[in-house]
Design a protein around this motif. Structure first.
Motif, PDB file in Angstrom:
ATOM      1  N   ALA A   1       0.855  -1.198   0.000  1.00 34.50           N
ATOM      2  CA  ALA A   1       0.000   0.000   0.000  1.00 34.50           C
ATOM      3  C   ALA A   1       0.884   1.239   0.000  1.00 34.50           C
ATOM      4  N   SER A   2       0.326   2.356  -0.446  1.00 33.35           N
ATOM      5  CA  SER A   2       1.080   3.622  -0.398  1.00 33.35           C
ATOM      6  C   SER A   2       1.245   4.045   1.054  1.00 33.35           C
ATOM      7  N   LEU A   3       2.375   4.680   1.343  1.00 39.57           N
ATOM      8  CA  LEU A   3       2.590   5.164   2.705  1.00 39.57           C
ATOM      9  C   LEU A   3       1.631   6.328   2.984  1.00 39.57           C
ATOM     10  N   PRO A   4       1.107   6.407   4.190  1.00 44.43           N
ATOM     11  CA  PRO A   4       0.116   7.447   4.500  1.00 44.43           C
ATOM     12  C   PRO A   4       0.709   8.840   4.678  1.00 44.43           C
ATOM     13  N   THR A   5       2.003   8.962   4.858  1.00 43.87           N
ATOM     14  CA  THR A   5       2.635  10.290   4.958  1.00 43.87           C
ATOM     15  C   THR A   5       3.853  10.296   4.024  1.00 43.87           C
ATOM     16  N   GLY A  18       9.895  10.408  10.161  1.00 43.97           N
ATOM     17  CA  GLY A  18       9.859   8.990   9.798  1.00 43.97           C
ATOM     18  C   GLY A  18       8.495   8.392  10.101  1.00 43.97           C
ATOM     19  N   LEU A  19       8.102   7.440   9.263  1.00 41.82           N
ATOM     20  CA  LEU A  19       6.895   6.660   9.524  1.00 41.82           C
ATOM     21  C   LEU A  19       7.388   5.349  10.148  1.00 41.82           C
ATOM     22  N   VAL A  20       7.230   5.261  11.471  1.00 43.22           N
ATOM     23  CA  VAL A  20       7.807   4.127  12.203  1.00 43.22           C
ATOM     24  C   VAL A  20       6.819   2.962  12.198  1.00 43.22           C
ATOM     25  N   VAL A  21       7.336   1.781  11.879  1.00 49.79           N
ATOM     26  CA  VAL A  21       6.529   0.555  11.943  1.00 49.79           C
ATOM     27  C   VAL A  21       7.193  -0.373  12.954  1.00 49.79           C
ATOM     28  N   ALA A  22       6.416  -0.762  13.979  1.00 56.10           N
ATOM     29  CA  ALA A  22       6.951  -1.656  15.014  1.00 56.10           C
ATOM     30  C   ALA A  22       5.956  -2.779  15.259  1.00 56.10           C
ATOM     31  N   ALA A  23       6.455  -3.912  15.745  1.00 54.91           N
ATOM     32  CA  ALA A  23       5.564  -5.056  15.990  1.00 54.91           C
ATOM     33  C   ALA A  23       6.094  -5.883  17.143  1.00 54.91           C
ATOM     34  N   ASP A  24       5.207  -6.666  17.721  1.00 58.84           N
ATOM     35  CA  ASP A  24       5.612  -7.624  18.752  1.00 58.84           C
ATOM     36  C   ASP A  24       4.734  -8.868  18.621  1.00 58.84           C
ATOM     37  N   THR A  25       5.365 -10.035  18.742  1.00 58.01           N
ATOM     38  CA  THR A  25       4.657 -11.301  18.517  1.00 58.01           C
ATOM     39  C   THR A  25       4.827 -12.229  19.708  1.00 58.01           C
ATOM     40  N   VAL A  26       3.728 -12.835  20.156  1.00 54.98           N
ATOM     41  CA  VAL A  26       3.803 -13.909  21.156  1.00 54.98           C
ATOM     42  C   VAL A  26       2.860 -15.034  20.733  1.00 54.98           C
ATOM     43  N   ALA A  27       3.129 -16.240  21.278  1.00 52.39           N
ATOM     44  CA  ALA A  27       2.161 -17.333  21.162  1.00 52.39           C
ATOM     45  C   ALA A  27       1.398 -17.373  22.481  1.00 52.39           C
ATOM     46  N   SER A  28       0.209 -17.950  22.428  1.00 57.91           N
ATOM     47  CA  SER A  28      -0.606 -18.032  23.636  1.00 57.91           C
ATOM     48  C   SER A  28      -1.351 -19.356  23.625  1.00 57.91           C
ATOM     49  N   SER A  64       3.553   8.195  12.937  1.00 58.13           N
ATOM     50  CA  SER A  64       4.108   9.287  12.138  1.00 58.13           C
ATOM     51  C   SER A  64       4.770  10.290  13.085  1.00 58.13           C
ATOM     52  N   ILE A  65       6.083  10.461  12.935  1.00 59.87           N
ATOM     53  CA  ILE A  65       6.812  11.374  13.833  1.00 59.87           C
ATOM     54  C   ILE A  65       6.419  12.822  13.535  1.00 59.87           C
ATOM     55  N   VAL A  66       6.284  13.167  12.260  1.00 56.54           N
ATOM     56  CA  VAL A  66       5.951  14.548  11.893  1.00 56.54           C
ATOM     57  C   VAL A  66       4.534  14.902  12.344  1.00 56.54           C
ATOM     58  N   GLU A  67       3.596  14.007  12.111  1.00 50.63           N
ATOM     59  CA  GLU A  67       2.196  14.307  12.480  1.00 50.63           C
ATOM     60  C   GLU A  67       1.912  14.050  13.960  1.00 50.63           C
ATOM     61  N   GLN A  68       2.840  13.361  14.647  1.00 48.25           N
ATOM     62  CA  GLN A  68       2.616  13.011  16.066  1.00 48.25           C
ATOM     63  C   GLN A  68       1.295  12.261  16.250  1.00 48.25           C
ATOM     64  N   ARG A  69       1.053  11.301  15.336  1.00 44.60           N
ATOM     65  CA  ARG A  69      -0.150  10.481  15.433  1.00 44.60           C
ATOM     66  C   ARG A  69       0.248   9.028  15.208  1.00 44.60           C
ATOM     67  N   CYS A  70      -0.510   8.117  15.817  1.00 43.00           N
ATOM     68  CA  CYS A  70      -0.188   6.710  15.618  1.00 43.00           C
ATOM     69  C   CYS A  70      -1.447   5.847  15.648  1.00 43.00           C
ATOM     70  N   VAL A  71      -1.264   4.629  15.195  1.00 42.07           N
ATOM     71  CA  VAL A  71      -2.330   3.643  15.248  1.00 42.07           C
ATOM     72  C   VAL A  71      -1.732   2.340  15.783  1.00 42.07           C
ATOM     73  N   VAL A  72      -2.490   1.667  16.648  1.00 46.30           N
ATOM     74  CA  VAL A  72      -2.034   0.386  17.221  1.00 46.30           C
ATOM     75  C   VAL A  72      -3.126  -0.645  16.986  1.00 46.30           C
ATOM     76  N   ASP A  73      -2.718  -1.824  16.550  1.00 44.39           N
ATOM     77  CA  ASP A  73      -3.708  -2.869  16.281  1.00 44.39           C
ATOM     78  C   ASP A  73      -3.095  -4.238  16.609  1.00 44.39           C
ATOM     79  N   VAL A  74      -3.960  -5.235  16.741  1.00 43.10           N
ATOM     80  CA  VAL A  74      -3.491  -6.593  17.066  1.00 43.10           C
ATOM     81  C   VAL A  74      -4.174  -7.593  16.130  1.00 43.10           C
ATOM     82  N   VAL A  75      -3.400  -8.535  15.629  1.00 38.56           N
ATOM     83  CA  VAL A  75      -3.957  -9.593  14.778  1.00 38.56           C
ATOM     84  C   VAL A  75      -3.731 -10.948  15.447  1.00 38.56           C
TER      85      VAL A  75
END
Ligand SMILES: Cc1cn([C@H]2C[C@H](O)[C@@H](COP(=O)(O)OP(=O)(O)OP(=O)(O)O)O2)c(=O)[nH]c1=O
Length: 228
Positions: free
Chosen positions: A18-22, A87-97, A134-145
């Motif tokens: 997908a296109s980057l949002p910023t 910068g548009l920062v992308v971070a993730a964390d994974t666990v099993a449950s 987004s560092i410039v916009e100072q906004r973020c989104v967090v989601d879990v799959v």
């Protein structure tokens, strides 16, 4: 046992782009080679800046697996956001449950063995938290799959072979779905990329909807806002 995580694996094919949002350049806030491979295979351009180890700390006993991965993904993104002006920062964390018990990365071979014995023959979940910031916009989104898997009962030989291969190192739940074992099945059309550490379908979706769903980051940084 051979390492089978190659760019020609089916799970690396046809990943959504997908296109980057910023306008900012993408920064992957992760040292996970799997996450970088998935992003590259999809066609994204990005730099890599792993978050510091302190981002993954402070496990709370009442926290569920989805709450934990959301919080860690947010903390990893926040760590890198404080070190860059743009910068548009992308971070993730994974666990099993498995039956409410959270399985992160094994500390050593005994820990890996205990995790695999616990998962053997059982249904379990893999959760990945993802944060786009987004560092410039100072906004973020967090989601879990969440992706549900079934592991077939492991014989002593299968268990020993896998432990000896050391492929479990650095992998949540002490297994690598991508390692080419046929003893793991993803149920209900779950996301393979989610199991391997970065849900590529959801990432594309978050990029596309970032403008409408991203929330402003609190002045004190806040803590793990699940955006939806
Ligand atoms: C369940 C599973 C996890 N994993 C990996 C994905 C992640 O790299 C790792 C979970 O650990 P994470 O803490 O999510 O990530 P990481 O330590 O590798 O990298 P960073 O913190 O810098 O982002 O487990 C697999 O490779 N295959 C699998 O089947």
């Amino acid at each position: 046992m051979t390492m089978k995580f190659r760019s020609d694996l089916p799970l690396m094919q046809g990943l959504p782009l997908a296109s980057l949002p910023t306008e900012e350049p993408m920064i992957l806030a992760s040292g996970s080679p799997r996450r970088a491979q998935l992003l590259s295979a999809a066609g994204y351009e990005f730099s890599v800046q792993p978050a510091s180890d302190e981002a993954e700390c402070g496990m709370c006993s009442r926290e569920t697996a989805p709450e934990l991965v959301a919080r860690y993904a947010y903390r990893k993104a926040a760590d890198i956001a404080t070190k860059n002006d743009c910068g548009l920062v992308v971070a993730a964390d994974t666990v099993a449950s498995c039956y409410g018990q959270i399985l992160g990365k094994p500390h050593d071979i005994e820990h890996a063995e205990a995790m695999l014995r616990q998962l053997s023959g059982r249904r379990h979940d893999v959760f990945t938290g993802i944060c786009v910031w987004s560092i410039v916009e100072q906004r973020c989104v967090v989601d879990v799959v969440r992706t549900e898997l079934q592991m077939e009962p492991l014989s002593e030989t299968m268990l020993r072979d896998y432990l000896d291969s050391m492929l479990w190192e650095g992998k949540a739940g002490a297994f690598g779905y991508q390692d080419g074992n046929d003893w793991l099945e993803i149920l209900e059309n779950g996301s393979e990329s989610n199991v391997v550490g970065l849900p590529m379908e959801r990432l594309a979706d978050l990029f596309e909807r970032f403008d409408s769903i991203a929330t402003r980051i609190a002045a004190d940084g806040g803590n793990s806002p699940l955006s939806r």
